[in-house]
Design a protein around this motif. Structure first.
Motif, PDB file in Angstrom:
ATOM      1  N   PHE A  34     -37.557  25.552  -2.242  1.00  0.00           N
ATOM      2  CA  PHE A  34     -37.355  26.242  -0.958  1.00  0.00           C
ATOM      3  C   PHE A  34     -36.760  27.760  -1.188  1.00  0.00           C
ATOM      4  N   VAL A  35     -35.990  28.067  -2.023  1.00  0.00           N
ATOM      5  CA  VAL A  35     -35.363  29.255  -2.399  1.00  0.00           C
ATOM      6  C   VAL A  35     -36.451  30.168  -3.178  1.00  0.00           C
ATOM      7  N   ALA A  36     -37.372  29.532  -4.167  1.00  0.00           N
ATOM      8  CA  ALA A  36     -38.165  30.013  -4.878  1.00  0.00           C
ATOM      9  C   ALA A  36     -39.371  30.834  -3.644  1.00  0.00           C
ATOM     10  N   ASP A  37     -39.638  29.932  -2.854  1.00  0.00           N
ATOM     11  CA  ASP A  37     -40.580  30.413  -1.675  1.00  0.00           C
ATOM     12  C   ASP A  37     -40.172  31.657  -0.875  1.00  0.00           C
ATOM     13  N   ARG A  38     -38.668  31.583  -0.755  1.00  0.00           N
ATOM     14  CA  ARG A  38     -38.171  32.748  -0.027  1.00  0.00           C
ATOM     15  C   ARG A  38     -37.454  33.843  -0.970  1.00  0.00           C
ATOM     16  N   ARG A  39     -37.849  33.954  -1.958  1.00  0.00           N
ATOM     17  CA  ARG A  39     -37.273  35.127  -3.058  1.00  0.00           C
ATOM     18  C   ARG A  39     -37.837  36.228  -2.342  1.00  0.00           C
ATOM     19  N   ARG A  40     -39.108  36.406  -1.810  1.00  0.00           N
ATOM     20  CA  ARG A  40     -39.713  37.620  -1.419  1.00  0.00           C
ATOM     21  C   ARG A  40     -38.893  38.241  -0.114  1.00  0.00           C
ATOM     22  N   GLN A  41     -38.697  37.282   0.692  1.00  0.00           N
ATOM     23  CA  GLN A  41     -37.910  37.599   1.961  1.00  0.00           C
ATOM     24  C   GLN A  41     -36.631  37.988   1.503  1.00  0.00           C
TER      25      GLN A  41
END
Length: 166
Positions: free
Chosen positions: A28-35
């Motif tokens: 989940f966090v990997a997916d949100r790193r850009r944000q």
């Protein structure tokens, strides 16, 4: 542990790795790193000394689900409110939510939304005590990310949407 011994922070890159190590959610966090890097997402963490004991993620980008984008444009969405099991029911989740709401208000947001598993009655009670109500549009078609045979796939599901006017 008294709740006043827990501090709330906006997680830095280094903190984010510590939060994931303590509470999980690496994909989940990997997916949100850009944000996170762009400021359109905020990971709040609760700490007892140097130990991460809770977190909640706020997404300020438009929601993944078209219906949520159309019916609640510009509404931040909360994800993954977590508190370590042995410290639950001590006010940490409440403080994380209050901090998240303050962050959203500071950014000029008038409402906050979250998705809730259909069978998570305890979470529903918790959010209702905080002033969240179910939105009037019924269930929302959404998805979660699962790892199947070593690869991540989107698995469709439905959730209830709860929201609060800030």
């Amino acid at each position: 542990m008294p709740i006043d011994q827990v501090r709330m922070t906006q997680a830095t890159d280094t903190d984010t790795d510590r939060v994931v190590a303590a509470l999980g959610g690496a994909s989940f966090v990997a997916d949100r790193r850009r944000q996170l890097a762009g400021g359109s997402g905020v990971l709040l963490a609760a700490w007892r000394e140097a130990e991460a004991v809770g977190c909640v993620y706020i997404s300020f980008e438009e929601a993944d689900e078209a219906e949520l984008r159309e019916r609640r444009p510009g509404t931040p969405v909360l994800h993954r409110l977590l508190v370590v099991e042995h410290l639950r029911r001590q006010g940490i989740g409440r403080r994380l939510m209050q901090t998240a709401e303050n962050v959203a208000r500071d950014r000029g947001c008038a409402r906050m939304a979250l998705g809730l598993d259909l069978d998570n009655i305890d979470a529903e009670r918790f959010y209702r005590r905080l002033g969240y109500t179910e939105w009037p549009y019924g269930l929302l078609d959404t998805f979660y990310i699962a790892t199947v045979d070593g690869r991540e796939v989107r698995v469709p599901e439905q959730c209830r949407v709860m929201e609060k006017h800030l």
